[in-house]
Design an enzyme around this catalytic site. Structure first.
Site, PDB file in Angstrom:
ATOM      1  N   GLY A  62      30.668  29.161   2.814  1.00  0.00           N
ATOM      2  CA  GLY A  62      31.352  30.403   2.447  1.00  0.00           C
ATOM      3  C   GLY A  62      30.413  31.593   2.542  1.00  0.00           C
ATOM      4  O   GLY A  62      29.366  31.507   3.180  1.00  0.00           O
ATOM      5  N   ASN A  63      30.779  32.697   1.930  1.00  0.00           N
ATOM      6  CA  ASN A  63      29.897  33.869   1.892  1.00  0.00           C
ATOM      7  C   ASN A  63      30.149  34.655   0.600  1.00  0.00           C
ATOM      8  O   ASN A  63      31.034  34.308  -0.176  1.00  0.00           O
ATOM      9  CB  ASN A  63      30.082  34.736   3.147  1.00  0.00           C
ATOM     10  CG  ASN A  63      31.493  35.265   3.263  1.00  0.00           C
ATOM     11  OD1 ASN A  63      31.920  36.093   2.469  1.00  0.00           O
ATOM     12  ND2 ASN A  63      32.245  34.764   4.244  1.00  0.00           N
TER      13      ASN A  63
END
Ligand code: C5P
Length: 222
Positions: free
Chosen positions: A29-30
């Site tokens: 993810g981020n």
């Protein structure tokens, strides 16, 4: 010049990160929080637009009679939702931080710790903004974001052309106090033919207003 009325127009917004699953308990993810996209949705809804907010996993919620939220997790789910919603929208603003790659295989069970190193194959995700840019009609406006760390203006201008966007909102990681997770943002808006508007550091709600006014004044037609 009177500002174009945005009341009643259908708008598609993407917001937040995407999660790309590796196994049942892990993902790539981020750090995107979705604050910018949610601020855009709220400002547009308050102006009377009908907002379709396709949101990756975030800690935010938005309850507004003019906003419908579509919760998605992965880039592929976000792509599918956008492809379905875009034909009825006059404006699309892609503010999500979409993962460029996803794991080629999703393990059915938790990946076990074994050797000292572990290789994971990744495959490219579809570029939602580029896809909408490619299929848009002359009545539809598509706006993208760019987060650049070097050659900001040049890279953002290339993105505008390559993805056939009508505008790119550039935020630079170099600007202190702006970007991922922050309540503030410092943006420039890049339009075709080298037209650039620069704005000072502001809270994301004020930034959202600037972006929408720019779209009303320079992109939407009555
Ligand atoms: O190429 P880059 O990821 O820097 O482009 C950023 C812009 O493209 C943002 O508007 C983002 O929402 C959009 N994008 C997308 N789908 C992707 C990657 C980026 O819509 N797979």
């Amino acid at each position: 010049m009177a500002r174009i009325d945005i009341k009643g127009i259908q708008v598609l917004i993407t917001a937040g990160p995407t999660y790309e699953k590796l196994d049942p308990v892990r993902f790539i993810g981020n750090y995107s929080t979705g604050k910018m996209g949610y601020a855009l949705a709220e400002v547009l809804a308050n102006l009377g637009a009908q907002v379709h907010l396709v949101s990756g996993p975030v800690q935010l919620s938005l309850k507004h009679p003019n906003v419908q939220v579509y919760a998605v997790e992965s880039a592929l789910e976000m792509y599918d939702a956008c492809v379905q919603l875009f034909p009825k929208c006059q404006l699309a603003i892609m503010s999500a931080a979409v993962a460029d790659y996803r794991p080629a295989h999703r393990a059915d069970n938790k990946i076990k710790k074994q050797a000292d190193t572990l290789q994971i194959d990744l495959v490219k995700n579809p570029d939602i903004l580029a896809h909408l840019g490619a299929i848009k009609t002359s009545e539809q406006i598509v706006v993208g974001f760019a987060l650049e760390t070097e050659n900001e203006l040049e890279n953002a201008t290339q993105k505008l052309i390559k993805k056939r966007a009508d505008a790119i909102v550039l935020n630079s990681l170099r600007d202190p106090g702006s970007g991922f997770g922050s309540d503030n943002n410092k943006i420039s808006i890049i339009l075709p033919k080298g037209v650039i508007f620069e704005f000072p550091l502001k809270d994301k709600h004020s930034v959202a207003k600037d972006i929408i006014e720019c779209i009303q004044d320079h992109l939407l037609h009555s």
